[in-house]
Design an enzyme around this catalytic site. Structure first.
Site, PDB file in Angstrom:
ATOM      1  N   ILE A  64      97.225 -18.643   6.768  1.00  0.00           N
ATOM      2  CA  ILE A  64      98.228 -17.803   7.442  1.00  0.00           C
ATOM      3  C   ILE A  64      99.109 -17.158   6.369  1.00  0.00           C
ATOM      4  O   ILE A  64      99.646 -17.838   5.499  1.00  0.00           O
ATOM      5  CB  ILE A  64      99.040 -18.641   8.449  1.00  0.00           C
ATOM      6  CG1 ILE A  64      98.084 -19.046   9.591  1.00  0.00           C
ATOM      7  CG2 ILE A  64     100.231 -17.853   8.992  1.00  0.00           C
ATOM      8  CD1 ILE A  64      98.677 -19.952  10.609  1.00  0.00           C
ATOM      9  N   LEU A  65      99.207 -15.843   6.417  1.00  0.00           N
ATOM     10  CA  LEU A  65     100.012 -15.112   5.431  1.00  0.00           C
ATOM     11  C   LEU A  65     101.493 -15.227   5.813  1.00  0.00           C
ATOM     12  O   LEU A  65     101.835 -15.313   6.993  1.00  0.00           O
ATOM     13  CB  LEU A  65      99.580 -13.645   5.398  1.00  0.00           C
ATOM     14  CG  LEU A  65      98.136 -13.394   4.943  1.00  0.00           C
ATOM     15  CD1 LEU A  65      97.704 -11.965   5.269  1.00  0.00           C
ATOM     16  CD2 LEU A  65      97.979 -13.680   3.452  1.00  0.00           C
TER      17      LEU A  65
ATOM     18  N   ASN B 207      92.640  -7.719  11.181  1.00  0.00           N
ATOM     19  CA  ASN B 207      91.939  -8.997  11.249  1.00  0.00           C
ATOM     20  C   ASN B 207      90.848  -8.913  12.311  1.00  0.00           C
ATOM     21  O   ASN B 207      90.983  -8.183  13.287  1.00  0.00           O
ATOM     22  CB  ASN B 207      92.924 -10.105  11.641  1.00  0.00           C
ATOM     23  CG  ASN B 207      92.258 -11.466  11.740  1.00  0.00           C
ATOM     24  OD1 ASN B 207      91.412 -11.828  10.899  1.00  0.00           O
ATOM     25  ND2 ASN B 207      92.598 -12.235  12.762  1.00  0.00           N
TER      26      ASN B 207
ATOM     27  N   ASP C 144      97.309 -14.092  15.554  1.00  0.00           N
ATOM     28  CA  ASP C 144      96.345 -13.402  16.437  1.00  0.00           C
ATOM     29  C   ASP C 144      97.023 -12.623  17.571  1.00  0.00           C
ATOM     30  O   ASP C 144      96.491 -12.541  18.688  1.00  0.00           O
ATOM     31  CB  ASP C 144      95.328 -14.411  17.023  1.00  0.00           C
ATOM     32  CG  ASP C 144      94.531 -15.119  15.935  1.00  0.00           C
ATOM     33  OD1 ASP C 144      94.283 -14.485  14.892  1.00  0.00           O
ATOM     34  OD2 ASP C 144      94.167 -16.292  16.111  1.00  0.00           O
TER      35      ASP C 144
ATOM     36  N   HIS D 275      88.816 -11.356  15.022  1.00  0.00           N
ATOM     37  CA  HIS D 275      88.945 -12.674  15.645  1.00  0.00           C
ATOM     38  C   HIS D 275      87.823 -12.861  16.672  1.00  0.00           C
ATOM     39  O   HIS D 275      87.545 -11.953  17.447  1.00  0.00           O
ATOM     40  CB  HIS D 275      90.312 -12.793  16.318  1.00  0.00           C
ATOM     41  CG  HIS D 275      90.560 -14.141  16.899  1.00  0.00           C
ATOM     42  ND1 HIS D 275      90.907 -15.226  16.119  1.00  0.00           N
ATOM     43  CD2 HIS D 275      90.476 -14.599  18.169  1.00  0.00           C
ATOM     44  CE1 HIS D 275      91.029 -16.288  16.897  1.00  0.00           C
ATOM     45  NE2 HIS D 275      90.773 -15.937  18.143  1.00  0.00           N
TER      46      HIS D 275
ATOM     47  N   ASN E 119      81.011 -10.862   7.489  1.00  0.00           N
ATOM     48  CA  ASN E 119      81.798  -9.652   7.806  1.00  0.00           C
ATOM     49  C   ASN E 119      82.128  -8.876   6.536  1.00  0.00           C
ATOM     50  O   ASN E 119      82.139  -7.645   6.549  1.00  0.00           O
ATOM     51  CB  ASN E 119      83.091 -10.016   8.543  1.00  0.00           C
ATOM     52  CG  ASN E 119      82.871 -10.176  10.038  1.00  0.00           C
ATOM     53  OD1 ASN E 119      82.589  -9.207  10.737  1.00  0.00           O
ATOM     54  ND2 ASN E 119      82.967 -11.403  10.508  1.00  0.00           N
TER      55      ASN E 119
ATOM     56  N   GLU F 207      80.537  -8.580  15.748  1.00  0.00           N
ATOM     57  CA  GLU F 207      81.665  -8.396  14.821  1.00  0.00           C
ATOM     58  C   GLU F 207      81.290  -7.420  13.708  1.00  0.00           C
ATOM     59  O   GLU F 207      82.082  -6.577  13.305  1.00  0.00           O
ATOM     60  CB  GLU F 207      82.074  -9.734  14.194  1.00  0.00           C
ATOM     61  CG  GLU F 207      82.687 -10.714  15.167  1.00  0.00           C
ATOM     62  CD  GLU F 207      83.148 -11.993  14.475  1.00  0.00           C
ATOM     63  OE1 GLU F 207      83.596 -11.941  13.318  1.00  0.00           O
ATOM     64  OE2 GLU F 207      83.038 -13.065  15.104  1.00  0.00           O
TER      65      GLU F 207
ATOM     66  N   GLY G 162      81.376 -15.032   4.661  1.00  0.00           N
ATOM     67  CA  GLY G 162      81.517 -13.645   4.212  1.00  0.00           C
ATOM     68  C   GLY G 162      80.532 -12.654   4.810  1.00  0.00           C
ATOM     69  O   GLY G 162      80.289 -11.597   4.228  1.00  0.00           O
TER      70      GLY G 162
HETATM   71  C1  GAR Z   1      83.970 -14.832  12.096  1.00  0.00           C
HETATM   72  O1  GAR Z   1      83.437 -15.167  13.356  1.00  0.00           O
HETATM   73  C2  GAR Z   1      85.428 -14.423  12.235  1.00  0.00           C
HETATM   74  O2  GAR Z   1      85.699 -13.701  13.407  1.00  0.00           O
HETATM   75  C3  GAR Z   1      86.097 -15.760  12.275  1.00  0.00           C
HETATM   76  O3  GAR Z   1      85.408 -16.546  11.319  1.00  0.00           O
HETATM   77  C4  GAR Z   1      84.069 -16.064  11.189  1.00  0.00           C
HETATM   78  C5  GAR Z   1      83.827 -15.719   9.741  1.00  0.00           C
HETATM   79  O4  GAR Z   1      82.497 -15.376   9.512  1.00  0.00           O
HETATM   80  N1  GAR Z   1      87.480 -15.650  11.963  1.00  0.00           N
HETATM   81  C6  GAR Z   1      88.412 -16.461  12.443  1.00  0.00           C
HETATM   82  O5  GAR Z   1      88.167 -17.404  13.171  1.00  0.00           O
HETATM   83  C7  GAR Z   1      89.808 -16.136  11.985  1.00  0.00           C
HETATM   84  N2  GAR Z   1      90.746 -16.979  12.616  1.00  0.00           N
HETATM   85  P1  GAR Z   1      82.081 -14.641   8.151  1.00  0.00           P
HETATM   86  O6  GAR Z   1      82.748 -15.427   7.002  1.00  0.00           O
HETATM   87  O7  GAR Z   1      80.593 -14.756   8.130  1.00  0.00           O
HETATM   88  O8  GAR Z   1      82.587 -13.224   8.214  1.00  0.00           O
END
Ligand code: GAR
Length: 192
Positions: free
Chosen positions: A96-97, A111, A149, A113, A22, A178, A20
């Site tokens: 996946i929704l 999203n 994606d 990625h 992000n 990110e 979490g």
């Molecule tokens: C992030 O790097 C995000 O881009 C990736 O998972 C991580 C989550 O980090 N998402 C994916 O791979 C989606 N397919 P966080 O929980 O610390 O935000």
């Protein structure tokens, strides 16, 4: 709620499955004066997601749904109605929704990625970039459509891969980007 800028604040939900970080950066952004959104709900597919702690810290309502079951999405839609949620940000959300759910929120689901899409869709992006001797990787914020994606790209940030890069060091470098990219992409979607 209307902020002093005169914009109507759009109520949103953030979907997570893990750490979490992000989510945390989006909550911080949502509480700045320039933000066109508020985060009113945290949805997790995982009852043990570390990111759920931000619900308590920032006083945001949390809901856990078992995305394996079809009724989950209907329950989410009912919850959204209750909180007037209009937009969704996927942030480390690993489920996946359904097509049906995505269609209902067409153009309203974003999203993030951890790769320079269209390269390295799906999982294990960093290792695959290293295995291919890429010079750069990065992150992408895009609209969600029914193909994994593959929705329209909003913003990307390139990150240089160093000589002795490992999957973990690359993940860390990209994650830091990110946190900046997602708020920028939201501002772009709102033409701000
Ligand atoms: C992030 O790097 C995000 O881009 C990736 O998972 C991580 C989550 O980090 N998402 C994916 O791979 C989606 N397919 P966080 O929980 O610390 O935000």
């Amino acid at each position: 709620m209307v902020k002093s800028t005169g914009y109507k604040i759009v109520k949103t939900a953030v979907f997570i499955s893990g750490t979490g970080s992000n989510l945390k950066s989006l909550i911080r952004f949502s509480r700045t004066n320039q933000s066109p959104i508020s985060i009113d709900l945290i949805v997790s597919s995982n009852p043990k997601a570390k990111g759920l702690k931000y619900g308590k810290i920032f006083k945001i309502r949390k809901e856990i749904f078992n995305f394996e079951k079809n009724q989950s999405e209907n329950k989410i839609l009912a919850t959204f109605k209750r909180y007037n949620i209009e937009m969704i940000f996927l942030a480390g959300f690993m489920k996946i929704l359904s097509k049906n759910f995505i269609t209902k929120f067409k153009g309203k689901i974003l999203n993030i990625h951890p790769s320079l899409l269209p390269k390295y869709k799906g999982l294990n992006t960093h290792q695959r970039a290293l295995d291919n001797n890429e010079k750069y990787s990065g992150c992408t914020v895009h609209f969600v459509n029914s193909k994994l994606d593959s929705g329209k790209i909003i913003l990307q940030k390139k990150v240089k891969i160093s000589k002795n890069e490992t999957k973990n060091s690359l993940a860390k470098k990209i994650l830091a980007q990110e946190h900046k990219l997602y708020p920028k992409a939201i501002l772009k979607v709102f033409n701000l």
